[in-house]
Design a protein around this motif. Structure first.
Motif, mmCIF file in Angstrom:
data_model
loop_
_atom_site.group_PDB
_atom_site.id
_atom_site.type_symbol
_atom_site.label_atom_id
_atom_site.label_comp_id
_atom_site.label_asym_id
_atom_site.label_seq_id
_atom_site.Cartn_x
_atom_site.Cartn_y
_atom_site.Cartn_z
ATOM 1 N N ARG A 100 0.778 -1.230 0.013
ATOM 2 C CA ARG A 100 -0.144 0.098 -0.023
ATOM 3 C C ARG A 100 0.790 1.184 -0.063
ATOM 4 O O ARG A 100 0.165 2.515 0.053
ATOM 5 N N SER A 101 2.066 1.139 0.031
ATOM 6 C CA SER A 101 3.090 2.208 -0.055
ATOM 7 C C SER A 101 3.158 3.181 -1.141
ATOM 8 O O SER A 101 2.593 2.568 -2.394
ATOM 9 N N GLN A 102 3.245 4.379 -1.307
ATOM 10 C CA GLN A 102 3.435 5.259 -2.444
ATOM 11 C C GLN A 102 4.636 4.946 -3.210
ATOM 12 O O GLN A 102 4.824 5.402 -4.136
ATOM 13 N N ASP A 103 5.673 4.270 -2.560
ATOM 14 C CA ASP A 103 7.000 3.927 -3.227
ATOM 15 C C ASP A 103 6.848 2.893 -4.242
ATOM 16 O O ASP A 103 6.716 1.578 -3.649
ATOM 17 N N ALA A 104 6.728 3.019 -5.247
ATOM 18 C CA ALA A 104 6.553 1.941 -6.502
ATOM 19 C C ALA A 104 7.825 0.958 -6.223
ATOM 20 O O ALA A 104 7.518 -0.303 -6.395
ATOM 21 N N ALA A 105 8.852 1.127 -6.020
ATOM 22 C CA ALA A 105 9.981 0.460 -5.829
ATOM 23 C C ALA A 105 9.759 -0.671 -4.563
ATOM 24 O O ALA A 105 10.101 -1.854 -4.776
ATOM 25 N N ARG B 254 6.892 -1.428 -3.260
ATOM 26 C CA ARG B 254 5.922 -2.376 -3.886
ATOM 27 C C ARG B 254 6.414 -3.578 -4.408
ATOM 28 O O ARG B 254 5.966 -4.573 -4.172
ATOM 29 N N ASN B 255 7.220 -3.267 -5.375
ATOM 30 C CA ASN B 255 7.750 -4.331 -6.306
ATOM 31 C C ASN B 255 8.507 -5.242 -5.492
ATOM 32 O O ASN B 255 8.662 -6.416 -5.872
ATOM 33 N N ASP C 190 -5.894 -1.966 -6.931
ATOM 34 C CA ASP C 190 -4.624 -2.153 -7.227
ATOM 35 C C ASP C 190 -3.941 -3.161 -6.157
ATOM 36 O O ASP C 190 -3.102 -3.959 -6.767
ATOM 37 N N PHE D 204 -1.781 -6.472 -7.363
ATOM 38 C CA PHE D 204 -0.441 -6.797 -6.835
ATOM 39 C C PHE D 204 -0.533 -8.428 -6.174
ATOM 40 O O PHE D 204 0.424 -8.874 -6.297
#
Length: 210
Positions: free
Chosen positions: A95-100, A102-103, A130, A134
């Motif tokens: 749920r983080s805004q940090d895409a890296a 999340r991946n 979303d 994921f």
């Protein structure tokens, strides 16, 4: 006559005083997760593997960590611990805004099939589309016998076209004859969506060729 030196008596194992491995100073390691030096945080994250109940603190550190090398070690430790707190923390990272982040969390969860399986249906029914995407991404490499059934449930019931599209792509790789009818029904349900038509036809073709 030469003197004969008497043999040195053998030392019994009980008499040997070998240094013991020092116990981890878990409170100190937990404190070092907030050290301003990345190398200190990195070593702390690694050594906390030997400290019980440290997953929560590692997750808290992970959510605010900016150094890639430290984050990598934190993720590795969470995967190796693999307890419920670690899994819940990795899901929280989705749920983080940090895409890296999340991946990276998706890749970590893929390595925990048995720990993730009990919560997979919950993830696939999350209110956030979303998050459901994921969850399907986690299934990509999740070696678990229920993967196909979970994907079939998604394409049968999920109302969001992007979630279904992600699931269809994966079904083309892991699906069996059990997925054929749900794929045809999906085409009917999203008759106006060109990508769904294309992806479903491709998945059906691949399954029939096997």
């Amino acid at each position: 006559m030469a003197l004969i030196k008497p043999p040195t008596p053998a030392i019994a194992p009980a008499q040997l005083h070998l240094p013991e491995r020092p116990e981890r100073d878990c409170p100190l390691l937990l404190a070092q997760l907030n050290d301003p030096r990345p190398e200190a945080r990195r070593w702390a994250a690694r050594d906390l593997l030997d400290c019980p109940s440290s997953s929560g603190a590692i997750v808290a550190g992970l959510l605010q960590e900016t150094d890639h090398s430290v984050r990598e070690v934190m993720l590795t430790t969470l995967v190796r611990v693999g307890d419920a707190t670690a899994v819940a923390g990795l899901v929280q990272c989705l749920r983080s805004q940090d895409a890296a982040l999340r991946n990276e969390s998706i890749e970590a969860l893929k390595q925990l099939p048995q720990a993730v399986a009990p919560i997979m249906r919950q993830l696939l029914s999350d209110d956030n589309s979303d998050m459901r995407i994921f969850a399907v991404n986690v299934l990509e490499s999740l070696r678990h016998p229920e993967v196909e059934n979970w994907l079939i449930t998604v394409i049968t019931h999920d109302p969001h076209v992007n979630v279904c599209a992600t699931a269809v792509d994966l079904l083309g790789e892991v699906g069996s004859s059990a997925a054929l009818e749900p794929l045809r029904q999906l085409k009917t349900r999203f008759a106006a969506e060109p990508y769904i038509q294309f992806a479903a036809d491709l998945a059906i073709k691949r399954i029939l060729q096997e």
